[in-house]
Design an enzyme around this catalytic site. Structure first.
Site, PDB file in Angstrom:
ATOM      1  N   ASN A 119       0.799  -1.220   0.000  1.00  0.00           N
ATOM      2  CA  ASN A 119       0.000   0.000   0.000  1.00  0.00           C
ATOM      3  C   ASN A 119       0.838   1.280   0.000  1.00  0.00           C
ATOM      4  OD1 ASN A 119      -2.644   1.602   0.889  1.00  0.00           O
ATOM      5  ND2 ASN A 119      -0.995   2.169   2.306  1.00  0.00           N
ATOM      6  N   TYR A 125       4.314  10.345 -10.944  1.00  0.00           N
ATOM      7  CA  TYR A 125       3.465   9.405 -10.228  1.00  0.00           C
ATOM      8  C   TYR A 125       2.841   8.407 -11.203  1.00  0.00           C
ATOM      9  CZ  TYR A 125      -0.346   7.787  -7.179  1.00  0.00           C
ATOM     10  OH  TYR A 125      -1.220   7.024  -6.443  1.00  0.00           O
ATOM     11  N   LYS A 170       3.293   4.253 -11.184  1.00  0.00           N
ATOM     12  CA  LYS A 170       2.166   3.335 -11.038  1.00  0.00           C
ATOM     13  C   LYS A 170       2.014   2.424 -12.260  1.00  0.00           C
ATOM     14  CE  LYS A 170       0.821   4.315  -6.908  1.00  0.00           C
ATOM     15  NZ  LYS A 170       0.933   3.295  -5.828  1.00  0.00           N
ATOM     16  N   VAL A 211      -9.694   8.896  -3.337  1.00  0.00           N
ATOM     17  CA  VAL A 211     -10.354   8.875  -2.033  1.00  0.00           C
ATOM     18  C   VAL A 211      -9.764   9.951  -1.116  1.00  0.00           C
ATOM     19  CG1 VAL A 211     -10.941   6.442  -2.227  1.00  0.00           C
ATOM     20  CG2 VAL A 211      -8.779   7.098  -1.162  1.00  0.00           C
TER      21      VAL A 211
END
Length: 243
Positions: A80, A138, A142, A169
């Site tokens: 995570n 980023y 990813k 989120v």
């Protein structure tokens, strides 16, 4: 009951994932950069154990793997930990999950946090990003970790390996105006870590969003690009991925 490791679990999605798993009766090992990162020490009362280490540093990441292995073989590891910007984007988002995977006893399952922004990543950036990691975006980081997750489905068939887009989120990274819920953001990781094998279909090698399989960036599914990512990670770290 499963033995589970969640990295970057002192706040945000990681903390929500860890506490939800613990409340489900599982033995959860929480990883944090250091003890100061844990804002509410009472959280540790819910955890089976805690491991510390800065995942932006190779030697500390290897030490996290050593601490984890001393606890036992994990049923699942949820990768995570992540950062949005700065010089450690590539190291934390891509290199650290590889180092943990390559140095820990292989878990039953490995879940890698991706992002919808991986679609903005460029496979052509692999070589320059690894040459100058402080300039990695980023989205690129990813894309690389999504390709790694899907590569492991072939390279480590004994470990079920998946990538997850948690959505946008309201965490420290996502900001207070993020339109999706924190609960939706961690539900898929919890499910992939603990569900019965026969309820996860396809069994391994997929990119998920809210418990539904989605199409990743085409490069992430390309075996040639997957191999290039693994080769770059092995060269950068000096650590081979176990056969």
């Amino acid at each position: 009951m499963a033995l589970l490791l969640v990295t970057g679990a002192s706040t945000g999605l990681g903390l929500a994932t860890a506490t939800t798993l613990a409340s489900g009766g599982h033995d959860v090992v929480l990883h944090a950069r250091n003890a100061d990162r844990i804002e509410d020490a009472s959280v540790l009362d819910q955890m089976y154990a805690v491991v510390y280490g800065d995942l932006s540093r190779r030697e500390e990441t290897v030490e996290v793997a050593r601490q984890a292995d001393a606890i036992g073989r994990f049923d699942a590891v949820v990768h995570n930990a992540g950062v949005m910007r700065g010089e450690d984007v590539l190291t934390v988002n891509t290199v650290a999950p590889f180092v943990l995977t390559a140095t820990m006893t292989p878990p039953g399952r490995a879940i890698f946090l991706s992002s919808g922004l991986h679609h903005s990543g460029s496979p052509q950036r692999l070589a320059p990003d690894f040459a100058r990691p402080g300039r990695t975006s980023y989205g690129d980081s990813k894309l690389f970790v999504t390709a790694l997750a899907l590569a492991l489905a072939h390279r480590l068939p004994q470990t079920l390996s998946h990538a997850v887009d948690p959505g946008w989120v309201p965490t420290r990274m996502g900001g207070p105006s993020a339109p999706e819920s924190l609960e939706d953001g961690h539900r898929t990781q919890v499910w992939l870590a603990t569900a019965d094998d026969d309820s996860i279909d396809p069994r391994t090698g997929c990119y998920w969003y809210h418990q539904a399989v989605q199409a990743p960036h085409p490069a992430a599914s390309d075996h040639g690009f997957q191999d290039a990512v693994v080769d770059a990670l092995e060269a950068r770290t000096g650590i081979p991925l176990p056969a």
